[in-house]
Scaffold this motif. Structure first.
Motif, mmCIF file in Angstrom:
data_model
loop_
_atom_site.group_PDB
_atom_site.id
_atom_site.type_symbol
_atom_site.label_atom_id
_atom_site.label_comp_id
_atom_site.label_asym_id
_atom_site.label_seq_id
_atom_site.Cartn_x
_atom_site.Cartn_y
_atom_site.Cartn_z
ATOM 1 N N GLU A 25 0.760 -1.324 -0.095
ATOM 2 C CA GLU A 25 0.102 -0.007 -0.101
ATOM 3 C C GLU A 25 1.050 1.336 -0.091
ATOM 4 O OE1 GLU A 25 -3.950 1.554 2.316
ATOM 5 O OE2 GLU A 25 -2.567 0.370 3.497
ATOM 6 N N LEU A 26 2.087 1.327 0.787
ATOM 7 C CA LEU A 26 2.676 2.579 1.071
ATOM 8 C C LEU A 26 4.208 2.692 0.405
ATOM 9 C CD1 LEU A 26 1.462 3.378 4.497
ATOM 10 C CD2 LEU A 26 0.589 4.328 2.184
ATOM 11 N N ARG A 27 4.710 1.268 0.236
ATOM 12 C CA ARG A 27 6.212 1.350 -0.126
ATOM 13 C C ARG A 27 6.731 2.348 -1.213
ATOM 14 N NH1 ARG A 27 9.403 -2.577 1.272
ATOM 15 N NH2 ARG A 27 7.496 -4.276 1.369
ATOM 16 N N ASN A 28 6.018 2.215 -2.139
ATOM 17 C CA ASN A 28 6.302 2.888 -3.470
ATOM 18 C C ASN A 28 5.762 4.431 -3.455
ATOM 19 O OD1 ASN A 28 7.870 0.794 -4.863
ATOM 20 N ND2 ASN A 28 6.222 0.165 -5.249
ATOM 21 N N SER A 29 5.232 5.086 -2.231
ATOM 22 C CA SER A 29 4.948 6.271 -2.323
ATOM 23 C C SER A 29 5.321 6.877 -0.960
ATOM 24 C CB SER A 29 3.245 6.211 -2.386
ATOM 25 O OG SER A 29 2.569 5.539 -1.417
ATOM 26 N N PHE A 30 4.377 7.026 -0.033
ATOM 27 C CA PHE A 30 4.881 7.774 1.352
ATOM 28 C C PHE A 30 5.970 7.190 1.946
ATOM 29 C CE2 PHE A 30 4.342 8.186 6.086
ATOM 30 C CZ PHE A 30 4.405 9.638 6.011
ATOM 31 N N VAL A 31 6.164 5.973 2.024
ATOM 32 C CA VAL A 31 7.300 5.204 2.618
ATOM 33 C C VAL A 31 8.573 5.480 2.077
ATOM 34 C CG1 VAL A 31 8.365 3.004 3.695
ATOM 35 C CG2 VAL A 31 5.854 3.961 3.993
ATOM 36 N N GLY A 32 8.542 5.336 0.702
ATOM 37 C CA GLY A 32 9.730 5.461 -0.181
ATOM 38 C C GLY A 32 10.535 7.090 -0.003
ATOM 39 N N PHE A 33 9.369 7.607 -0.020
ATOM 40 C CA PHE A 33 9.703 9.290 0.201
ATOM 41 C C PHE A 33 10.451 9.576 1.421
ATOM 42 C CE2 PHE A 33 6.514 9.948 -3.096
ATOM 43 C CZ PHE A 33 7.214 10.204 -4.305
ATOM 44 N N LEU A 34 9.734 8.866 2.586
ATOM 45 C CA LEU A 34 10.197 9.243 4.090
ATOM 46 C C LEU A 34 11.628 8.375 4.210
ATOM 47 C CD1 LEU A 34 9.347 9.893 6.987
ATOM 48 C CD2 LEU A 34 8.387 7.801 7.187
ATOM 49 N N VAL A 35 11.783 7.389 3.862
ATOM 50 C CA VAL A 35 13.064 6.733 3.950
ATOM 51 C C VAL A 35 13.987 7.538 3.077
ATOM 52 C CG1 VAL A 35 14.286 4.534 3.285
ATOM 53 C CG2 VAL A 35 11.864 4.385 4.387
ATOM 54 N N GLU A 36 13.947 7.659 2.052
ATOM 55 C CA GLU A 36 14.759 8.703 0.950
ATOM 56 C C GLU A 36 15.403 9.757 1.865
ATOM 57 O OE1 GLU A 36 15.119 10.843 -3.187
ATOM 58 O OE2 GLU A 36 13.621 9.209 -3.024
ATOM 59 N N THR A 37 14.245 10.689 2.245
ATOM 60 C CA THR A 37 14.640 11.787 2.975
ATOM 61 C C THR A 37 15.686 11.509 4.317
ATOM 62 O OG1 THR A 37 12.489 12.805 2.188
ATOM 63 C CG2 THR A 37 13.708 13.679 4.366
ATOM 64 N N MET A 38 14.875 10.433 4.985
ATOM 65 C CA MET A 38 15.925 10.131 6.200
ATOM 66 C C MET A 38 17.151 9.834 6.088
ATOM 67 S SD MET A 38 12.948 8.180 8.595
ATOM 68 C CE MET A 38 12.961 8.656 10.213
ATOM 69 N N ARG A 39 17.361 8.787 4.950
ATOM 70 C CA ARG A 39 18.766 8.429 4.639
ATOM 71 C C ARG A 39 19.791 9.623 4.201
ATOM 72 N NH1 ARG A 39 17.039 2.640 2.237
ATOM 73 N NH2 ARG A 39 17.054 1.634 3.923
ATOM 74 N N THR A 40 18.984 10.592 3.398
ATOM 75 C CA THR A 40 19.916 11.633 3.132
ATOM 76 C C THR A 40 20.441 12.613 4.187
ATOM 77 O OG1 THR A 40 17.776 13.372 2.693
ATOM 78 C CG2 THR A 40 18.830 11.929 0.862
ATOM 79 N N LYS A 41 19.609 12.489 5.254
ATOM 80 C CA LYS A 41 19.912 13.385 6.597
ATOM 81 C C LYS A 41 20.698 12.300 7.278
ATOM 82 C CE LYS A 41 17.604 17.170 5.402
ATOM 83 N NZ LYS A 41 18.349 17.840 5.101
ATOM 84 N N ASN A 42 21.422 11.353 6.844
ATOM 85 C CA ASN A 42 22.171 10.225 7.570
ATOM 86 C C ASN A 42 21.492 9.690 8.808
ATOM 87 O OD1 ASN A 42 24.366 10.343 6.059
ATOM 88 N ND2 ASN A 42 24.788 12.467 6.916
ATOM 89 N N VAL A 43 20.295 9.337 8.681
ATOM 90 C CA VAL A 43 19.360 8.642 9.789
ATOM 91 C C VAL A 43 19.388 7.023 9.119
ATOM 92 C CG1 VAL A 43 17.314 8.133 10.857
ATOM 93 C CG2 VAL A 43 18.023 10.505 10.292
ATOM 94 N N ASN A 44 19.994 6.308 10.351
ATOM 95 C CA ASN A 44 19.997 4.824 9.693
ATOM 96 C C ASN A 44 18.328 4.373 9.895
ATOM 97 O OD1 ASN A 44 22.690 4.592 9.544
ATOM 98 N ND2 ASN A 44 22.962 3.969 11.668
ATOM 99 N N VAL A 45 17.878 3.782 8.733
ATOM 100 C CA VAL A 45 16.741 3.457 8.698
ATOM 101 C C VAL A 45 16.518 1.898 8.389
ATOM 102 C CG1 VAL A 45 14.381 3.665 7.616
ATOM 103 C CG2 VAL A 45 15.753 5.770 7.965
ATOM 104 N N PHE A 46 15.461 0.988 8.958
ATOM 105 C CA PHE A 46 15.287 -0.418 8.498
ATOM 106 C C PHE A 46 13.928 -0.226 8.137
ATOM 107 C CE2 PHE A 46 13.795 -4.477 8.623
ATOM 108 C CZ PHE A 46 14.803 -5.308 8.123
ATOM 109 N N ILE A 47 13.663 -0.818 6.673
ATOM 110 C CA ILE A 47 12.387 -1.179 6.090
ATOM 111 C C ILE A 47 12.580 -2.589 5.694
ATOM 112 C CG2 ILE A 47 11.646 0.961 5.937
ATOM 113 C CD1 ILE A 47 11.765 0.576 2.813
ATOM 114 N N ASP A 48 11.695 -3.534 5.508
ATOM 115 C CA ASP A 48 11.573 -4.705 4.823
ATOM 116 C C ASP A 48 11.871 -4.849 3.407
ATOM 117 O OD1 ASP A 48 9.134 -4.092 4.661
ATOM 118 O OD2 ASP A 48 8.457 -5.839 5.118
ATOM 119 N N GLU A 49 12.923 -4.114 2.853
ATOM 120 C CA GLU A 49 12.724 -3.739 1.370
ATOM 121 C C GLU A 49 12.998 -5.201 0.615
ATOM 122 O OE1 GLU A 49 15.242 0.060 0.831
ATOM 123 O OE2 GLU A 49 16.305 -1.395 2.261
ATOM 124 N N SER A 50 13.529 -6.127 1.165
ATOM 125 C CA SER A 50 13.640 -7.482 0.199
ATOM 126 C C SER A 50 13.469 -8.505 1.120
ATOM 127 C CB SER A 50 15.552 -7.516 -0.017
ATOM 128 O OG SER A 50 16.004 -7.465 0.956
#
Length: 129
Positions: A25-50
């Motif tokens: 429902e959210l992987r390729n929209s809201f969560v994708g943008f949230l994770v990308e933003t957090m990672r560009t700010k050097n926040v370690n994030v875990f999602i079940d990508e694979s």
């Protein structure tokens, strides 16, 4: 000094933020943008990508235990997923032990719908019980 820096590169990062969400429902929209933003700010994030469907949840539970913060993103179809709910139980356990801060996010869902198990959110939850 160089040796210790190369040792740090081989050590897996401590996950600071675990994100719990309904994947399809959210992987390729809201969560994708949230994770990308957090990672560009050097926040370690875990999602079940694979993650492989059918794999034991122990791996994900370990990632929750390694995290300092968890974000639970509640959406209309969140309660369709046994994985989401099992992760949520583990997050609650860690929170009650003072090991994890859990931040709820209501994505296109009113908090009252979640709290009162109304609509599709409540309907999916009730069919699991």
């Amino acid at each position: 000094m160089a040796a210790s820096s190369s040792n740090n590169e081989t050590t897996p990062p401590q996950y600071q933020v675990f994100i719990n969400f309904r994947g399809d429902e959210l992987r390729n929209s809201f969560v994708g943008f949230l994770v990308e933003t957090m990672r560009t700010k050097n926040v370690n994030v875990f999602i079940d990508e694979s993650e492989i469907k059918g794999r034991s949840l122990d791996y994900l539970f370990k990632r929750i235990e390694e995290s300092r913060i968890a974000v639970a993103i509640f959406s209309k179809r969140y309660t369709e997923s046994h994985w989401c709910l099992d992760e949520l139980v583990k997050m609650k356990e860690q929170m009650e032990e003072g090991k994890l801060v859990v931040i709820p996010v209501f994505y296109k869902l009113e908090p009252a719908v979640c709290k009162n198990l109304e609509g599709d959110f409540g309907g999916y939850f009730k069919t699991l019980a």
